[in-house]
Structures are given as structure tokens and as C-alpha cells.
Motif scaffolding. Sequence first.
Motif, PDB file in Angstrom:
ATOM      1  N   GLN A 102       0.833  -1.209   0.000  1.00 29.58           N
ATOM      2  CA  GLN A 102       0.000   0.000   0.000  1.00 29.58           C
ATOM      3  C   GLN A 102       0.866   1.257   0.000  1.00 29.58           C
ATOM      4  OE1 GLN A 102      -3.622   0.207  -0.111  1.00 29.58           O
ATOM      5  NE2 GLN A 102      -2.808   2.179  -0.798  1.00 29.58           N
ATOM      6  N   ASP A 139       0.884   4.073  -2.856  1.00 27.56           N
ATOM      7  CA  ASP A 139       0.652   5.487  -2.545  1.00 27.56           C
ATOM      8  C   ASP A 139       1.784   6.359  -3.082  1.00 27.56           C
ATOM      9  OD1 ASP A 139      -1.658   4.769  -1.256  1.00 27.56           O
ATOM     10  OD2 ASP A 139      -0.801   4.848   0.766  1.00 27.56           O
ATOM     11  N   ASN A 164      -3.439   2.991  -7.467  1.00 24.92           N
ATOM     12  CA  ASN A 164      -4.152   2.213  -6.457  1.00 24.92           C
ATOM     13  C   ASN A 164      -3.501   0.843  -6.299  1.00 24.92           C
ATOM     14  OD1 ASN A 164      -5.409   0.328  -8.391  1.00 24.92           O
ATOM     15  ND2 ASN A 164      -6.654   2.077  -9.004  1.00 24.92           N
ATOM     16  N   LYS A 165      -3.789   0.210  -5.183  1.00 25.73           N
ATOM     17  CA  LYS A 165      -3.121  -1.045  -4.840  1.00 25.73           C
ATOM     18  C   LYS A 165      -3.455  -2.156  -5.826  1.00 25.73           C
ATOM     19  CE  LYS A 165      -2.251  -4.045  -0.853  1.00 25.73           C
ATOM     20  NZ  LYS A 165      -2.627  -4.313   0.560  1.00 25.73           N
TER      21      LYS A 165
END
Length: 207
Positions: free
Chosen positions: A33, A37, A42-43
Motif C-alpha cells: 500500500q 501510494d 491504487n493497490k
Amino acid sequence: MSNEKESSSTELKIFEAARDVFQSKGLEGARMQEIADKADINKSMLHYYYRSKEKLFEKVYELSIIKLMPQVASLLNEEMPLDVKLRKFSMKYLELIKANPDIPLFVIHEMNKNPGRLKKFIAKEIGKRVQPFLDQIKEEREKGNTVNLPPEQIFVNIMAMLVFPFLGRPVLQVIFDMDEKAFSQFIAVREAFMPDYLVSMVMKKEQ
């Protein structure tokens, strides 16, 4: 074409973000994550490119090794007196490894996990480039200008002095109770004295 460029740009952002996170927190401390970021994605997209943190780690350091090892090896082949070369090699090596402190640990990890793949690369990029340096040490030894040790032993001593603090970082930080900032200061001190120290270790003092 635009999709290919976008994909390449995304992979580059992931690579740079992952490298920064891995270098600051290591494999165990890094989180997907956090990498997502930092890469501003997005993950789920991160997992689309790399299914696991371990796979991403392997890719980051495989590319880093391919980029850095030839730079290190090329320093050994420059035409200059041995004492000058030792100082220059020490300064440049520590500069490169300080910017990529997890590379030595990754090399050891990869040599144990995938010895064939990395062995072939090291033999091609490092092995042949080391020989001229060993020949130079041998010539200086025959002239009586170096300590009376085989060139291979001298080379291993040099590399041990330069590499060990990074390989042993987790242990050294515990022994000396150092956080990351303190360890960086520790390396800065070594950067200052190591060039002259290597010369004194290899070259005979004038009588």
C-alpha cells in the motif's frame, strides 16, 4: 502506442517508488500500500503489475544490480597508479552502495536462491573486469610495492572492508544501538577515512 507509453510510465513510477521504500524499510518493513501510494496508483493496479511484494523486490534489485555492477567493475580498469585507484575505487564504491544500501544483501540472497542466473551475470560483468586489477596488484607486488599477499587475497580484503558494513547492517545497528540516522553517520565516517586506510593496508610504507 499511447497505452504502451502509459504502461511504461506506470512501471517506472512503481519501480522508483518501490526502490525508495525497500531501501528505507527493507523487504520485511515495506508495504504494498505504501508503494502504491508513493507511485500514485491504487493497490489493485500495483498487484496487476506485480502479484507479490517479493516479486517486486526481486525485479527492483535485479535491475539495480544490472545497472550498478558494471559501474563498480569499470573503476578497476582505469589506467592510473594503484594507490590512486584504491582511493578512487573506495570513494566511488561507497557512494554507489550508500545510495543503494540493500544491494549487497540482495546479491547474497539471490546467489543462494537463484545461483545460476546471478552467477552468469557476475562472471560476465565482473569476473573479466577484475583480472586487469589483479594483474596490476601482482605487478606492484613483484616490485615490492604492496604487502606480501596474493592479489586475490588483497582484493577480498578490500571488498570485505567496503561491503561488510552494509551486509552486517542489521547486526551492527543492534550491537551499537544505531537507528537509520546513526548508521548513515557511521558510514559517513568510514567514507572519510577508508580511501587512505585501504592504501595503507595494501601499499608498503616507504622506508
